[in-house]
Motif scaffolding. Sequence first.
Motif, PDB file in Angstrom:
ATOM      1  N   LEU B  42       0.834  -1.138   0.013  1.00  0.00           N
ATOM      2  CA  LEU B  42      -0.055  -0.134  -0.003  1.00  0.00           C
ATOM      3  C   LEU B  42       0.883   1.190  -0.007  1.00  0.00           C
ATOM      4  O   LEU B  42       0.523   2.412  -0.300  1.00  0.00           O
ATOM      5  CB  LEU B  42      -0.806  -0.074   1.163  1.00  0.00           C
ATOM      6  N   LEU B  43       2.153   1.194   0.538  1.00  0.00           N
ATOM      7  CA  LEU B  43       3.029   2.382   0.887  1.00  0.00           C
ATOM      8  C   LEU B  43       3.437   2.987  -0.522  1.00  0.00           C
ATOM      9  O   LEU B  43       3.737   4.072  -0.693  1.00  0.00           O
ATOM     10  CB  LEU B  43       4.076   1.874   1.884  1.00  0.00           C
ATOM     11  N   LYS B  44       3.579   1.931  -1.558  1.00  0.00           N
ATOM     12  CA  LYS B  44       4.410   2.505  -2.737  1.00  0.00           C
ATOM     13  C   LYS B  44       4.020   4.029  -3.128  1.00  0.00           C
ATOM     14  O   LYS B  44       4.708   4.575  -3.590  1.00  0.00           O
ATOM     15  CB  LYS B  44       4.063   1.426  -3.851  1.00  0.00           C
ATOM     16  N   ASN B  45       2.566   4.195  -3.316  1.00  0.00           N
ATOM     17  CA  ASN B  45       1.894   5.295  -4.143  1.00  0.00           C
ATOM     18  C   ASN B  45       2.017   6.425  -2.684  1.00  0.00           C
ATOM     19  O   ASN B  45       1.565   7.647  -3.029  1.00  0.00           O
ATOM     20  CB  ASN B  45       0.856   5.133  -4.533  1.00  0.00           C
ATOM     21  N   LEU B  46       2.136   6.045  -1.490  1.00  0.00           N
ATOM     22  CA  LEU B  46       1.702   7.051  -0.266  1.00  0.00           C
ATOM     23  C   LEU B  46       3.046   7.882  -0.088  1.00  0.00           C
ATOM     24  O   LEU B  46       2.966   8.816   0.181  1.00  0.00           O
ATOM     25  CB  LEU B  46       1.416   6.157   0.949  1.00  0.00           C
ATOM     26  N   ILE B  47       4.116   6.951  -0.033  1.00  0.00           N
ATOM     27  CA  ILE B  47       5.506   7.816   0.328  1.00  0.00           C
ATOM     28  C   ILE B  47       5.972   8.364  -0.817  1.00  0.00           C
ATOM     29  O   ILE B  47       6.783   7.693  -1.570  1.00  0.00           O
ATOM     30  CB  ILE B  47       6.288   6.826   1.210  1.00  0.00           C
ATOM     31  N   PRO B  48       6.134   9.853  -0.837  1.00  0.00           N
ATOM     32  CA  PRO B  48       6.919  10.438  -1.967  1.00  0.00           C
ATOM     33  C   PRO B  48       8.296  10.246  -1.653  1.00  0.00           C
ATOM     34  O   PRO B  48       9.090  10.039  -0.637  1.00  0.00           O
ATOM     35  CB  PRO B  48       6.481  11.940  -1.563  1.00  0.00           C
ATOM     36  N   ASN B  49       8.997  10.506  -2.910  1.00  0.00           N
ATOM     37  CA  ASN B  49      10.457  10.459  -2.965  1.00  0.00           C
ATOM     38  C   ASN B  49      11.377   9.431  -2.546  1.00  0.00           C
ATOM     39  O   ASN B  49      12.294   9.486  -1.879  1.00  0.00           O
ATOM     40  CB  ASN B  49      11.197  11.793  -1.954  1.00  0.00           C
ATOM     41  N   THR B  50      10.834   8.201  -2.508  1.00  0.00           N
ATOM     42  CA  THR B  50      11.318   6.996  -2.160  1.00  0.00           C
ATOM     43  C   THR B  50      11.503   6.201  -3.130  1.00  0.00           C
ATOM     44  O   THR B  50      10.487   5.668  -3.821  1.00  0.00           O
ATOM     45  CB  THR B  50      10.654   6.468  -0.817  1.00  0.00           C
ATOM     46  N   THR B  51      12.579   5.647  -3.372  1.00  0.00           N
ATOM     47  CA  THR B  51      12.660   4.534  -4.399  1.00  0.00           C
ATOM     48  C   THR B  51      12.700   3.114  -3.808  1.00  0.00           C
ATOM     49  O   THR B  51      11.952   2.320  -4.392  1.00  0.00           O
ATOM     50  CB  THR B  51      14.295   4.694  -5.051  1.00  0.00           C
ATOM     51  N   ASN B  52      13.054   3.045  -2.496  1.00  0.00           N
ATOM     52  CA  ASN B  52      12.608   1.656  -1.968  1.00  0.00           C
ATOM     53  C   ASN B  52      11.813   1.921  -0.634  1.00  0.00           C
ATOM     54  O   ASN B  52      12.274   2.150   0.207  1.00  0.00           O
ATOM     55  CB  ASN B  52      13.958   1.139  -1.636  1.00  0.00           C
ATOM     56  N   VAL B  53      10.443   1.373  -0.833  1.00  0.00           N
ATOM     57  CA  VAL B  53       9.536   1.528   0.071  1.00  0.00           C
ATOM     58  C   VAL B  53      10.195   0.643   1.205  1.00  0.00           C
ATOM     59  O   VAL B  53       9.763   0.940   2.467  1.00  0.00           O
ATOM     60  CB  VAL B  53       8.230   0.966  -0.340  1.00  0.00           C
ATOM     61  N   LEU B  54      10.618  -0.705   0.877  1.00  0.00           N
ATOM     62  CA  LEU B  54      11.000  -1.501   2.049  1.00  0.00           C
ATOM     63  C   LEU B  54      12.161  -1.023   3.123  1.00  0.00           C
ATOM     64  O   LEU B  54      12.008  -1.288   4.161  1.00  0.00           O
ATOM     65  CB  LEU B  54      11.254  -3.028   1.560  1.00  0.00           C
ATOM     66  N   ASN B  55      12.728   0.048   2.407  1.00  0.00           N
ATOM     67  CA  ASN B  55      14.030   0.181   3.387  1.00  0.00           C
ATOM     68  C   ASN B  55      13.491   1.288   4.192  1.00  0.00           C
ATOM     69  O   ASN B  55      14.064   1.776   5.326  1.00  0.00           O
ATOM     70  CB  ASN B  55      15.135   0.932   2.220  1.00  0.00           C
ATOM     71  N   VAL B  56      12.267   1.830   4.039  1.00  0.00           N
ATOM     72  CA  VAL B  56      11.467   2.822   4.988  1.00  0.00           C
ATOM     73  C   VAL B  56      10.662   1.824   5.944  1.00  0.00           C
ATOM     74  O   VAL B  56      10.630   2.196   7.117  1.00  0.00           O
ATOM     75  CB  VAL B  56      10.620   3.864   4.186  1.00  0.00           C
ATOM     76  N   PHE B  57      10.042   0.918   5.262  1.00  0.00           N
ATOM     77  CA  PHE B  57       8.988   0.268   6.283  1.00  0.00           C
ATOM     78  C   PHE B  57       9.857  -0.948   7.110  1.00  0.00           C
ATOM     79  O   PHE B  57       9.393  -0.987   8.249  1.00  0.00           O
ATOM     80  CB  PHE B  57       7.991  -0.320   5.240  1.00  0.00           C
ATOM     81  N   VAL B  58      10.774  -1.585   6.742  1.00  0.00           N
ATOM     82  CA  VAL B  58      11.167  -2.899   7.352  1.00  0.00           C
ATOM     83  C   VAL B  58      11.888  -2.306   8.596  1.00  0.00           C
ATOM     84  O   VAL B  58      11.804  -2.956   9.756  1.00  0.00           O
ATOM     85  CB  VAL B  58      12.201  -3.761   6.581  1.00  0.00           C
ATOM     86  N   PRO B  59      12.708  -1.228   8.640  1.00  0.00           N
ATOM     87  CA  PRO B  59      13.357  -0.934   9.939  1.00  0.00           C
ATOM     88  C   PRO B  59      12.217  -0.535  11.245  1.00  0.00           C
ATOM     89  O   PRO B  59      12.480  -1.103  12.238  1.00  0.00           O
ATOM     90  CB  PRO B  59      13.855   0.530   9.553  1.00  0.00           C
ATOM     91  N   GLY B  60      11.175  -0.045  10.614  1.00  0.00           N
ATOM     92  CA  GLY B  60      10.064   0.161  11.716  1.00  0.00           C
ATOM     93  C   GLY B  60       9.589  -1.233  12.391  1.00  0.00           C
ATOM     94  O   GLY B  60       9.301  -1.261  13.346  1.00  0.00           O
TER      95      GLY B  60
END
Lengths: 326, 249
Positions: B42-60
Amino acid sequence: MTENVVSTVDLKKYFTSRKGVVKAVDGVNLSVAAGQVFGFLGPNGAGKTTTLRMLNTLLVPDSGQALVAGFDVLKDPGAVRCRIGYVGQSGGSDRPATGREDLVLQGRLYGMSKAEASSRAAELIDLLDLTDFADRIVYTYSGGQRRRLDVALGIMHRPQVLFLDEPTTGLDPQNRANLWKQIGKLKATGTTIFLTTHYLEEADILSDYLAIMDYGHIVAEGTPQQLKRQVSLDTIRVTLGDPAQNPAAAQVLEGLKVVKSSVLEQDCLRISVDNGEAALPQVMKALDGKDIAISNISLSTASLDDVFLEKTGRSLRDTEAEGGDR
Amino acid sequence: MKVLVDIRLMFVRKMKETLRNPIYILSSLLTPILYLALFAPLLKNLIPNTTNVLNVFVPGLLVIIAFLGGLFVGYNMIDEVRNGVVERFRVTPTSRFALLAGRVLRDMVNILVIVTVFVLISLPFGFRPDLGGFFVFVPLLCMMIITTSSFGNALGLILRDEDRLSPIVQGINLPVLLLSGMLLPMELAPTWLQVIAHFNPAYYVVEAGRLLVAGHITDIKVGEAYLFMVPLTILVVTWATRAFRNAIA
């Protein structure tokens, strides 16, 4: 002179609850001689467990002094811990471990080497008949099996004194008798045993010396025999084969030194004596000597409940439903 | 040193328990895997300026694994209090700190195993952490585990009742998760929410985790996370050790 393993002077512990101050232990003086089984009898809520928890360093007394195994529980709890064993009401065995693992761990916590702990564990598994289940997970044990493991854990490091808090509560009669046997074995190894209980028979059978506690006070102490003799005499009832011989029998019995008095109740001679167990054979022998045939003879001894009743004004049996443990 | 021996004995005791029942580790993986599979897309289109969504999501998610893994250990503690195990150990000359530390270390090992497995699972989904950064992230996760596990254990020891423990850990659980920015970055939040988030240790660790995974080891926020977590860990461990010393259990 025997050395005291436990002695307390004016030990006190009060708890503050919403209802006010509860004087759980209110000035207790105790002396426990080495090598004996010391029974601590009282109803639930009498302060037995609180006293015990002060002696085993789990609880800090409000005032007073307690020496256990030669050390002050307040000044040197570490030294006390090394010399005592404790089996609480809820046991203490680790459910997901095997009995043997738990025993070895216990030994290691007291500073034994691995080899030392293993051989001591094997010794206790043998002594307390744990062999059949020692290598099973404790979750699978029956209540009686777990109790025996709990006791083994308590004596793993050969303590000078073992504290047992209501060890047979919740056990069925067979397991209770079994545990009594094991406690007897421990006593034979020279371990002093400090035992709390609210069972009269248990206190009577196991203890060499007994203290009765009620509402935070010691109300009586002595050997079970001494205590019982303080309150009443033992009674022997004799029924003769031929009732016509009753007067002759009464005459014979009056002549015996051990007999305090004898009364004829219907067809039964009721004889009061100091020490029923000692008097019984003498009575039988005397009657036999005069060719008086006995059809029935029974002995009823004074019970600790009689003692409790006299000292506190209520029966211990009635108090069992009251209050919780503290 | 007696205390080190005691810690080892207590750690081995608890570790054996885990090894006898390793299903615990698998069941702890289920929630993060579901997040990874069913929420991350779901995050792919939500988070702007990110090439790798999982690099944002997995640490969390890793912070959440660490946080929850420690927080709920109080239930096991209550079990042991009830069975008299804690009381039994407290009558032995065992170091009180070791009684706590053995458990906390076991929790740490358990959770680090879960973290490792989860990272490996995330790789095929597209998680690409900077290796150096990730190794600076791990101590933050460890401090998170130590803090929550010490807290959870001490709480269980003090409360000694599941019915009293539940509302507290549940009451902590949700606000900490929501305010950590684990689901969505806190940058999307209004100012007042961002201000509150700054009181949440998980927030700092999540923020630092994202930066570290992206390779920004020298970012000021990484320093902030350490500055927040080191004293917090010391404080909670000290408090928990005191609880083990004083407990009547």
